[in-house]
Design a protein around this motif. Structure first.
Motif, PDB file in Angstrom:
ATOM      1  N   GLU A   1     -15.891  12.152 -12.575  1.00  0.00           N
ATOM      2  CA  GLU A   1     -16.639  12.282 -11.319  1.00  0.00           C
ATOM      3  C   GLU A   1     -15.889  11.613 -10.166  1.00  0.00           C
ATOM      4  O   GLU A   1     -15.888  12.122  -9.042  1.00  0.00           O
ATOM      5  N   ALA A   2     -15.252  10.482 -10.455  1.00  0.00           N
ATOM      6  CA  ALA A   2     -14.477   9.786  -9.421  1.00  0.00           C
ATOM      7  C   ALA A   2     -13.296  10.644  -8.976  1.00  0.00           C
ATOM      8  O   ALA A   2     -13.014  10.753  -7.779  1.00  0.00           O
ATOM      9  N   TRP A   3     -12.617  11.280  -9.921  1.00  0.00           N
ATOM     10  CA  TRP A   3     -11.487  12.147  -9.583  1.00  0.00           C
ATOM     11  C   TRP A   3     -11.967  13.338  -8.748  1.00  0.00           C
ATOM     12  O   TRP A   3     -11.323  13.715  -7.771  1.00  0.00           O
ATOM     13  N   GLU A   4     -13.092  13.917  -9.135  1.00  0.00           N
ATOM     14  CA  GLU A   4     -13.650  15.042  -8.379  1.00  0.00           C
ATOM     15  C   GLU A   4     -13.962  14.630  -6.940  1.00  0.00           C
ATOM     16  O   GLU A   4     -13.668  15.355  -5.994  1.00  0.00           O
ATOM     17  N   LEU A   5     -14.549  13.456  -6.777  1.00  0.00           N
ATOM     18  CA  LEU A   5     -14.845  12.946  -5.439  1.00  0.00           C
ATOM     19  C   LEU A   5     -13.558  12.704  -4.656  1.00  0.00           C
ATOM     20  O   LEU A   5     -13.438  13.094  -3.497  1.00  0.00           O
ATOM     21  N   LEU A   6     -12.587  12.080  -5.283  1.00  0.00           N
ATOM     22  CA  LEU A   6     -11.312  11.804  -4.623  1.00  0.00           C
ATOM     23  C   LEU A   6     -10.666  13.094  -4.130  1.00  0.00           C
ATOM     24  O   LEU A   6     -10.209  13.171  -2.984  1.00  0.00           O
TER      25      LEU A   6
ATOM     26  N   GLU B   1      -3.334  15.790  -0.316  1.00  0.00           N
ATOM     27  CA  GLU B   1      -1.898  15.520  -0.270  1.00  0.00           C
ATOM     28  C   GLU B   1      -1.432  14.842  -1.559  1.00  0.00           C
ATOM     29  O   GLU B   1      -2.036  13.871  -2.012  1.00  0.00           O
ATOM     30  N   GLU B   2      -0.337  15.346  -2.099  1.00  0.00           N
ATOM     31  CA  GLU B   2       0.192  14.828  -3.361  1.00  0.00           C
ATOM     32  C   GLU B   2       0.468  13.322  -3.282  1.00  0.00           C
ATOM     33  O   GLU B   2       0.183  12.577  -4.220  1.00  0.00           O
ATOM     34  N   PHE B   3       1.007  12.878  -2.156  1.00  0.00           N
ATOM     35  CA  PHE B   3       1.311  11.452  -2.000  1.00  0.00           C
ATOM     36  C   PHE B   3       0.059  10.597  -2.191  1.00  0.00           C
ATOM     37  O   PHE B   3       0.081   9.596  -2.908  1.00  0.00           O
ATOM     38  N   HIS B   4      -1.042  10.977  -1.553  1.00  0.00           N
ATOM     39  CA  HIS B   4      -2.275  10.187  -1.660  1.00  0.00           C
ATOM     40  C   HIS B   4      -2.850  10.227  -3.071  1.00  0.00           C
ATOM     41  O   HIS B   4      -3.355   9.208  -3.558  1.00  0.00           O
TER      42      HIS B   4
ATOM     43  N   HIS C   1     -10.090   3.733  -3.960  1.00  0.00           N
ATOM     44  CA  HIS C   1      -9.937   2.752  -2.881  1.00  0.00           C
ATOM     45  C   HIS C   1      -9.539   3.367  -1.534  1.00  0.00           C
ATOM     46  O   HIS C   1      -9.896   2.845  -0.491  1.00  0.00           O
ATOM     47  N   ASP C   2      -8.809   4.468  -1.543  1.00  0.00           N
ATOM     48  CA  ASP C   2      -8.394   5.116  -0.293  1.00  0.00           C
ATOM     49  C   ASP C   2      -9.116   6.451  -0.081  1.00  0.00           C
ATOM     50  O   ASP C   2      -8.583   7.348   0.570  1.00  0.00           O
ATOM     51  N   LEU C   3     -10.318   6.569  -0.581  1.00  0.00           N
ATOM     52  CA  LEU C   3     -11.082   7.817  -0.519  1.00  0.00           C
ATOM     53  C   LEU C   3     -11.066   8.452   0.863  1.00  0.00           C
ATOM     54  O   LEU C   3     -10.873   9.654   1.009  1.00  0.00           O
ATOM     55  N   ASP C   4     -11.228   7.651   1.892  1.00  0.00           N
ATOM     56  CA  ASP C   4     -11.366   8.187   3.250  1.00  0.00           C
ATOM     57  C   ASP C   4     -10.059   8.237   4.046  1.00  0.00           C
ATOM     58  O   ASP C   4     -10.029   8.733   5.160  1.00  0.00           O
ATOM     59  N   PHE C   5      -8.973   7.740   3.488  1.00  0.00           N
ATOM     60  CA  PHE C   5      -7.764   7.556   4.289  1.00  0.00           C
ATOM     61  C   PHE C   5      -7.149   8.857   4.794  1.00  0.00           C
ATOM     62  O   PHE C   5      -6.709   8.938   5.934  1.00  0.00           O
ATOM     63  N   GLU C   6      -7.120   9.878   3.961  1.00  0.00           N
ATOM     64  CA  GLU C   6      -6.464  11.123   4.377  1.00  0.00           C
ATOM     65  C   GLU C   6      -7.213  11.814   5.515  1.00  0.00           C
ATOM     66  O   GLU C   6      -6.607  12.261   6.476  1.00  0.00           O
ATOM     67  N   LEU C   7      -8.521  11.889   5.427  1.00  0.00           N
ATOM     68  CA  LEU C   7      -9.304  12.601   6.442  1.00  0.00           C
ATOM     69  C   LEU C   7      -9.758  11.720   7.601  1.00  0.00           C
ATOM     70  O   LEU C   7      -9.979  12.212   8.709  1.00  0.00           O
ATOM     71  N   TYR C   8      -9.920  10.429   7.334  1.00  0.00           N
ATOM     72  CA  TYR C   8     -10.454   9.523   8.356  1.00  0.00           C
ATOM     73  C   TYR C   8      -9.620   8.248   8.457  1.00  0.00           C
ATOM     74  O   TYR C   8     -10.141   7.146   8.304  1.00  0.00           O
ATOM     75  N   PRO C   9      -8.330   8.370   8.740  1.00  0.00           N
ATOM     76  CA  PRO C   9      -7.482   7.168   8.752  1.00  0.00           C
ATOM     77  C   PRO C   9      -7.934   6.121   9.771  1.00  0.00           C
ATOM     78  O   PRO C   9      -7.779   4.919   9.536  1.00  0.00           O
TER      79      PRO C   9
END
Length: 186
Positions: free
Chosen positions: A8-13, A19-22, A56-64
Motif C-alpha cells: 500500500e505504501a508503494w502504491e501511494l508513493l 521519476e525514476e530518480f525519486h 519520506h519524500d511522498l510530496d517532493f516530486e509534485l509539491y517541492p
C-alpha cells in the motif's frame, strides 16, 4: 488504513512520484532504514521503519515548495497512522517544518536521507559504480568538496549525526553498509 502495508505504501508513493530518480531514492532510504532498525535493536519495527523510509519524500516530486507539509495532508486524508505522518515529516526539520526528530528512527531518517544521496553520487564516480567497494575515506574526500553533490546538505547530515550522538565517520560507514544491502545507487 492506519496500519499501512509495504504494498500500500508503494502504491501511494507511485501515485505521487513517477521519476525514476525519486523512486530509486525512496527504495534506497527504505532499505537503509530497514538496516538501521535491525542494527539498533528495533527488528520488530523493521516494516514500520521501512515504510517511513519509502514514504519520506511522498510530496517532493509534485509539491517541492511544500515538502514535508503537503504529505502530512495527503496522509491524514487517507487515515494513515499519525506516527508515520510525524516520522516522515520530521526529516524536514529546520528546513520546511518545525517537527523535531525525537525517536531514534526519526533521527536516523534525518541523518541518512541526504547522506544516501551523497554516497550514491560518490559511488557513481568509481569505476565499479557501486558501494560494494566504497570506503569512508572516499566519501569524506568528496564530502569536503562543496560543489560535489551540492544538493546534499552537509549541515543536515552533521546535525543528524549529532542528534544520534554518532561520529560522522561512523554514520557514513554504517550508511555505506546499509546501501550495500540493497546495492542500488542513486
Amino acid at each position: 488504513m492506519s496500519q499501512l502495508t509495504r504494498s500500500e505504501a508503494w502504491e501511494l508513493l507511485t501515485e505521487y512520484n513517477r521519476e525514476e530518480f525519486h523512486l530509486k531514492h525512496a527504495l534506497i532510504v527504505e532499505s537503509t532504514m530497514r538496516y538501521f532498525s535491525r542494527k539498533l535493536g528495533y527488528e520488530n519495527e523493521e516494516d514500520f521503519w521501512g515504510i517511513v523510509g519509502l514514504l519520506h519524500d511522498l510530496d517532493f516530486e509534485l509539491y517541492p515548495e511544500q515538502h514535508c507539509i503537503k504529505q502530512q495532508e495527503i496522509m491524514r486524508e487517507r487515515g494513515i497512522d499519525p506516527k508515520i505522518i510525524r516520522a516522515t515529516a520530521s526529516h524536514g526539520y529546520a528546513l520546511t517544518v518545525d517537527i523535531e526528530p525525537q525517536h531514534e528512527m526519526e533521527k536516523v531518517l534525518y541523518a541518512v536521507d541526504e547522506l544516501t544521496g551523497l554516497i550514491g553520487a560518490v559511488a557513481l564516480m568509481r569505476p565499479s559504480r557501486s558501494v560494494s567497494d566504497l570506503e569512508v575515506k572516499s566519501v569524506r574526500k568528496k564530502y569536503k568538496t562543496a560543489n560535489f553533490a551540492a544538493g546534499c546538505s552537509r549541515e543536515v547530515i552533521e546535525r543528524g549525526a549529532a542528534m544520534l550522538g554518532w561520529e560522522l565517520d561512523y554514520l557514513i560507514e554504517q550508511t555505506i553498509f546499509a546501501m550495500r544491502e540493497c546495492e542500488v545507487v542513486e
